[in-house]
Design an enzyme around this catalytic site. Structure first.
Site, PDB file in Angstrom:
ATOM      1  N   THR A  70      42.679 -70.242 -67.909  1.00 42.60           N
ATOM      2  CA  THR A  70      41.718 -70.467 -67.106  1.00 42.60           C
ATOM      3  C   THR A  70      40.539 -71.040 -67.767  1.00 42.60           C
ATOM      4  O   THR A  70      40.287 -70.732 -68.829  1.00 42.60           O
ATOM      5  CB  THR A  70      41.494 -69.146 -66.433  1.00 42.60           C
ATOM      6  OG1 THR A  70      42.795 -68.619 -65.685  1.00 42.60           O
ATOM      7  CG2 THR A  70      40.363 -69.270 -65.273  1.00 42.60           C
ATOM      8  N   PRO A 100      36.345 -72.747 -66.865  1.00 43.17           N
ATOM      9  CA  PRO A 100      35.312 -72.583 -65.776  1.00 43.17           C
ATOM     10  C   PRO A 100      35.615 -73.324 -64.528  1.00 43.17           C
ATOM     11  O   PRO A 100      35.130 -72.939 -63.611  1.00 43.17           O
ATOM     12  CB  PRO A 100      34.199 -72.939 -66.583  1.00 43.17           C
ATOM     13  CG  PRO A 100      34.184 -72.889 -68.245  1.00 43.17           C
ATOM     14  CD  PRO A 100      35.770 -72.965 -68.078  1.00 43.17           C
ATOM     15  N   TRP A 131      37.514 -65.843 -68.588  1.00 41.16           N
ATOM     16  CA  TRP A 131      37.993 -64.344 -67.980  1.00 41.16           C
ATOM     17  C   TRP A 131      39.406 -64.086 -68.778  1.00 41.16           C
ATOM     18  O   TRP A 131      40.275 -63.868 -68.164  1.00 41.16           O
ATOM     19  CB  TRP A 131      38.228 -64.352 -66.507  1.00 41.16           C
ATOM     20  CG  TRP A 131      37.003 -64.846 -65.673  1.00 41.16           C
ATOM     21  CD1 TRP A 131      35.820 -64.306 -65.842  1.00 41.16           C
ATOM     22  CD2 TRP A 131      36.862 -65.826 -64.531  1.00 41.16           C
ATOM     23  NE1 TRP A 131      34.697 -64.802 -65.223  1.00 41.16           N
ATOM     24  CE2 TRP A 131      35.640 -65.673 -64.161  1.00 41.16           C
ATOM     25  CE3 TRP A 131      37.666 -66.576 -63.975  1.00 41.16           C
ATOM     26  CZ2 TRP A 131      35.217 -66.282 -63.176  1.00 41.16           C
ATOM     27  CZ3 TRP A 131      37.457 -67.295 -62.868  1.00 41.16           C
ATOM     28  CH2 TRP A 131      36.037 -67.063 -62.291  1.00 41.16           C
ATOM     29  N   ILE A 132      39.370 -64.371 -70.153  1.00 43.63           N
ATOM     30  CA  ILE A 132      40.645 -64.112 -70.641  1.00 43.63           C
ATOM     31  C   ILE A 132      40.770 -62.824 -71.141  1.00 43.63           C
ATOM     32  O   ILE A 132      40.254 -62.246 -71.864  1.00 43.63           O
ATOM     33  CB  ILE A 132      40.554 -65.173 -72.158  1.00 43.63           C
ATOM     34  CG1 ILE A 132      40.350 -66.443 -71.543  1.00 43.63           C
ATOM     35  CG2 ILE A 132      41.765 -64.890 -72.948  1.00 43.63           C
ATOM     36  CD1 ILE A 132      41.272 -67.127 -70.452  1.00 43.63           C
ATOM     37  N   THR A 133      42.106 -62.221 -70.587  1.00 45.08           N
ATOM     38  CA  THR A 133      42.272 -60.851 -70.695  1.00 45.08           C
ATOM     39  C   THR A 133      42.571 -60.486 -72.265  1.00 45.08           C
ATOM     40  O   THR A 133      43.248 -61.194 -72.900  1.00 45.08           O
ATOM     41  CB  THR A 133      43.420 -60.356 -69.718  1.00 45.08           C
ATOM     42  OG1 THR A 133      42.865 -60.604 -68.484  1.00 45.08           O
ATOM     43  CG2 THR A 133      43.857 -58.770 -69.900  1.00 45.08           C
ATOM     44  N   GLY A 163      38.247 -40.025 -46.037  1.00 47.11           N
ATOM     45  CA  GLY A 163      36.741 -39.900 -45.168  1.00 47.11           C
ATOM     46  C   GLY A 163      35.580 -39.871 -46.268  1.00 47.11           C
ATOM     47  O   GLY A 163      35.814 -40.766 -47.192  1.00 47.11           O
ATOM     48  N   GLY A 164      34.704 -39.188 -46.119  1.00 46.48           N
ATOM     49  CA  GLY A 164      33.356 -39.376 -47.079  1.00 46.48           C
ATOM     50  C   GLY A 164      33.699 -39.257 -48.620  1.00 46.48           C
ATOM     51  O   GLY A 164      33.329 -40.099 -49.335  1.00 46.48           O
ATOM     52  N   GLU A 185      46.550 -63.867 -62.300  1.00 45.22           N
ATOM     53  CA  GLU A 185      47.735 -64.417 -62.318  1.00 45.22           C
ATOM     54  C   GLU A 185      48.353 -64.949 -61.196  1.00 45.22           C
ATOM     55  O   GLU A 185      49.682 -64.797 -60.973  1.00 45.22           O
ATOM     56  CB  GLU A 185      48.907 -63.175 -62.893  1.00 45.22           C
ATOM     57  CG  GLU A 185      48.362 -62.619 -64.044  1.00 45.22           C
ATOM     58  CD  GLU A 185      49.322 -62.104 -65.203  1.00 45.22           C
ATOM     59  OE1 GLU A 185      50.563 -62.398 -64.709  1.00 45.22           O
ATOM     60  OE2 GLU A 185      49.128 -61.010 -65.967  1.00 45.22           O
ATOM     61  N   THR A 212      46.387 -66.269 -57.295  1.00 49.42           N
ATOM     62  CA  THR A 212      45.825 -65.824 -56.111  1.00 49.42           C
ATOM     63  C   THR A 212      47.036 -65.554 -54.819  1.00 49.42           C
ATOM     64  O   THR A 212      48.179 -66.332 -54.999  1.00 49.42           O
ATOM     65  CB  THR A 212      44.794 -66.840 -55.501  1.00 49.42           C
ATOM     66  OG1 THR A 212      45.327 -68.177 -55.219  1.00 49.42           O
ATOM     67  CG2 THR A 212      43.550 -66.764 -56.117  1.00 49.42           C
TER      68      THR A 212
HETATM   69  N1  COS Z   1      58.982 -72.410 -63.792  1.00 52.47           N
HETATM   70  C1  COS Z   1      59.298 -73.672 -64.593  1.00 52.47           C
HETATM   71  N2  COS Z   1      58.810 -74.907 -64.065  1.00 52.47           N
HETATM   72  C2  COS Z   1      57.795 -74.716 -63.187  1.00 52.47           C
HETATM   73  C3  COS Z   1      57.433 -73.753 -62.494  1.00 52.47           C
HETATM   74  C4  COS Z   1      58.007 -72.504 -63.003  1.00 52.47           C
HETATM   75  N3  COS Z   1      57.682 -71.369 -62.103  1.00 52.47           N
HETATM   76  N4  COS Z   1      56.560 -74.064 -61.793  1.00 52.47           N
HETATM   77  C5  COS Z   1      56.504 -75.343 -61.919  1.00 52.47           C
HETATM   78  N5  COS Z   1      57.135 -75.981 -62.660  1.00 52.47           N
HETATM   79  C6  COS Z   1      57.435 -77.321 -63.194  1.00 52.47           C
HETATM   80  C7  COS Z   1      57.762 -78.052 -62.040  1.00 52.47           C
HETATM   81  O1  COS Z   1      59.229 -78.133 -61.694  1.00 52.47           O
HETATM   82  C8  COS Z   1      57.197 -79.384 -62.104  1.00 52.47           C
HETATM   83  O2  COS Z   1      58.162 -80.213 -63.165  1.00 52.47           O
HETATM   84  P1  COS Z   1      58.302 -81.889 -63.165  1.00 52.47           P
HETATM   85  O3  COS Z   1      57.250 -82.261 -63.557  1.00 52.47           O
HETATM   86  O4  COS Z   1      59.406 -81.746 -64.143  1.00 52.47           O
HETATM   87  O5  COS Z   1      58.638 -82.038 -61.706  1.00 52.47           O
HETATM   88  C9  COS Z   1      55.820 -79.264 -63.071  1.00 52.47           C
HETATM   89  O6  COS Z   1      56.116 -77.646 -63.431  1.00 52.47           O
HETATM   90  C10 COS Z   1      54.646 -79.323 -62.141  1.00 52.47           C
HETATM   91  O7  COS Z   1      54.817 -78.192 -61.053  1.00 52.47           O
HETATM   92  P2  COS Z   1      54.063 -78.657 -59.893  1.00 52.47           P
HETATM   93  O8  COS Z   1      54.352 -79.950 -59.363  1.00 52.47           O
HETATM   94  O9  COS Z   1      54.606 -77.556 -58.975  1.00 52.47           O
HETATM   95  O10 COS Z   1      52.642 -78.424 -60.205  1.00 52.47           O
HETATM   96  P3  COS Z   1      51.583 -78.325 -59.298  1.00 52.47           P
HETATM   97  O11 COS Z   1      50.260 -78.732 -59.981  1.00 52.47           O
HETATM   98  O12 COS Z   1      51.629 -78.791 -57.863  1.00 52.47           O
HETATM   99  O13 COS Z   1      50.999 -76.634 -58.925  1.00 52.47           O
HETATM  100  C11 COS Z   1      51.149 -74.367 -59.271  1.00 52.47           C
HETATM  101  C12 COS Z   1      51.631 -75.642 -59.445  1.00 52.47           C
HETATM  102  C13 COS Z   1      49.825 -74.347 -57.974  1.00 52.47           C
HETATM  103  C14 COS Z   1      51.981 -73.323 -58.511  1.00 52.47           C
HETATM  104  C15 COS Z   1      50.294 -73.953 -60.572  1.00 52.47           C
HETATM  105  O14 COS Z   1      49.342 -74.760 -60.888  1.00 52.47           O
HETATM  106  C16 COS Z   1      49.853 -72.461 -60.245  1.00 52.47           C
HETATM  107  O15 COS Z   1      50.709 -71.498 -60.388  1.00 52.47           O
HETATM  108  N6  COS Z   1      48.653 -72.203 -60.375  1.00 52.47           N
HETATM  109  C17 COS Z   1      48.016 -70.957 -60.546  1.00 52.47           C
HETATM  110  C18 COS Z   1      47.555 -70.714 -62.052  1.00 52.47           C
HETATM  111  C19 COS Z   1      47.323 -69.185 -62.063  1.00 52.47           C
HETATM  112  O16 COS Z   1      48.353 -68.226 -61.854  1.00 52.47           O
HETATM  113  N7  COS Z   1      46.374 -68.595 -62.886  1.00 52.47           N
HETATM  114  C20 COS Z   1      45.978 -67.542 -63.187  1.00 52.47           C
HETATM  115  C21 COS Z   1      45.369 -67.410 -64.328  1.00 52.47           C
HETATM  116  S1  COS Z   1      46.259 -66.940 -65.573  1.00 52.47           S
HETATM  117  S2  COS Z   1      46.080 -65.104 -65.806  1.00 52.47           S
END
Ligand code: COS
Length: 384
Positions: free
Chosen positions: A125, A127, A155-157, A339-340, A363, A365
């Site tokens: 993550t 900013p 916000w790195i744990t 309650g309270g 991890e 939303t």
């Molecule tokens: N396992 C393995 N590969 C994965 C995967 C998974 N769970 N999810 C995605 N991929 C792969 C896809 O298959 C795709 O591969 P190709 O490029 O070969 O087709 C690639 O990664 C890109 O995936 P996708 O197109 O789904 O990416 P998006 O940008 O659309 O978004 C989300 C993916 C939104 C699911 C991702 O950005 C996400 O999880 N965001 C939340 C981040 C988060 O949890 N942050 C919390 C902070 S960390 S504590």
């Protein structure tokens, strides 16, 4: 590889006792002081908690996913700050190395993470980059035999305690998965700086802060698996496992909240009888029990599917989505049943009410989990 059943049951029993006799009595102090006692960290090292999921070849206990979630159910019976002490070493702080590290990187880091000698932390993550993880702006530029990193992670744990960060950084400009690489950056690298500790609504005793990279130079051997472009997919795999772990934690906390509510409502008398005798209270309690049971079943089923090697991306997202929302509802009802008293910090439900709010956010939303659940369902339908 899984543990043998007898050793596993023994470990669960030890953890159950430790939670009940040692950690629960410390909950209020940790919340108030927003600080984890050093003795607790040492005890957890002695108990081997930092290495539960790391393979035996690298000094851990090699727990299966099913064993991990059953262990986490127990840890959920106390403040999540305690689990967080070793949580990154079990999960997001070590798993990039487990999934994508070279043999040399595994040998170098995993045994020390398993013993708790070093703390691993996961830096994705930023900013301006949260849910859209592919848009990270931290850059890693090749310079001779080195890479030079610049950017800020937010916000790195466990960052204030960390010895090594798995850092997701951009090695190519296009917005695609293969533009992101993962680097294993020791915390004492010149040019790595920590921000001030974040002050949070809840989960006091867990530590998070910014990690800033200013011309932080690492050798090319710090590139995960020695290969550029694998960082995004590795991060997604790390998060899949982490999300199931969090779902299990939510179930454990829901069960604790239910126990607290039963203990309170069977004692508390109004209109001449314990409030637990009133059907409106029973309705609240029944909803909590039912939902916690559903969450437990979802988590166990997803963990078993993961151990079988099934494709579980959607199943895990569903478990994280349901369980994090579920524990929010349970905490809300638990406060209501108290309650309270539920609004007073002397009672654990007030603290858990604040603590559990984070589960719907970190991890991934709830909205991101919904997106993954729907995408995976549509994909499965199209693939027949
Ligand atoms: N396992 C393995 N590969 C994965 C995967 C998974 N769970 N999810 C995605 N991929 C792969 C896809 O298959 C795709 O591969 P190709 O490029 O070969 O087709 C690639 O990664 C890109 O995936 P996708 O197109 O789904 O990416 P998006 O940008 O659309 O978004 C989300 C993916 C939104 C699911 C991702 O950005 C996400 O999880 N965001 C939340 C981040 C988060 O949890 N942050 C919390 C902070 S960390 S504590």
């Amino acid at each position: 590889m899984a543990m043998d059943e007898e050793s596993f049951e023994l470990l669960l029993e030890t953890v159950r006792r430790y939670v009940r006799d040692r950690l629960i009595p410390l909950e209020r102090q940790v919340d108030r002081e927003d600080r984890m006692p050093e003795e607790v960290i040492s005890e957890m090292k002695e108990m081997g908690l930092f290495g539960l999921t790391i393979a035996e070849d690298y000094g851990g206990l090699g727990m299966s996913m099913e064993e991990e979630v059953r262990f986490v159910f127990e840890m959920g019976r106390t403040s999540p700050a305690f689990r967080s002490v070793f949580g990154t070493n079990l999960g997001i702080g070590s798993q990039a190395i487990v999934f994508g590290g070279s043999e040399e990187q595994k040998r170098h880091y995993l045994p020390k993470m398993a013993s708790g000698e070093i703390i691993g932390s996961f830096a994705l993550t930023e900013p301006d980059t949260g849910s859209d993880a592919m848009s990270v702006t931290t850059k890693a530029v090749r310079d001779g035999d080195d890479y030079v990193l610049n950017g800020t992670k937010r916000w790195i744990t466990n960052a204030p305690r960390a010895d090594v960060f798995s850092v997701m950084a951009r090695t190519a400009p296009e917005r695609k998965a293969s533009s992101i690489s993962c680097f294993l950056v020791p915390a004492d690298t010149p040019g790595v700086r920590l921000g001030k500790p974040d002050e949070k609504m809840g989960q006091h005793g867990t530590v998070t802060c910014d990690v800033v990279f200013e011309d932080a130079r690492v050798p090319a051997s710090a590139l995960l698996g020695g290969e550029e472009g694998t960082g995004f997919k590795t991060a997604m795999k790390v998060l899949d496992k982490g999300r199931l772990h969090i779902a299990a934690l939510c179930v454990g906390i829901a069960e604790r909240l239910i126990e607290e509510s039963i203990a309170f409502t069977t004692e508390r008398k109004q209109f001449g009888q314990p409030v637990s005798e009133f059907q409106l209270i029973q309705g609240l309690l029944a909803d909590c029990v039912t939902e916690a049971q559903a969450g437990r079943a979802m988590v166990l089923e997803a963990a078993r599917a993961k151990d079988r090697g099934d494709r579980i991306v959607g199943q895990i997202a569903a478990a994280k989505y349901f369980c994090s929302e579920m524990v929010g509802r349970v905490a809300d009802r638990a406060v209501q049943m108290h309650g309270g008293a539920g609004y007073i910090s002397e009672y654990p439900v007030e603290r858990f009410y604040r603590d559990v709010r984070l589960f719907r956010i970190y991890e991934g939303t709830s909205q991101i989990q919904q997106l993954i659940v729907a995408r995976e369902a549509i994909k499965a339908y199209k693939e027949g």
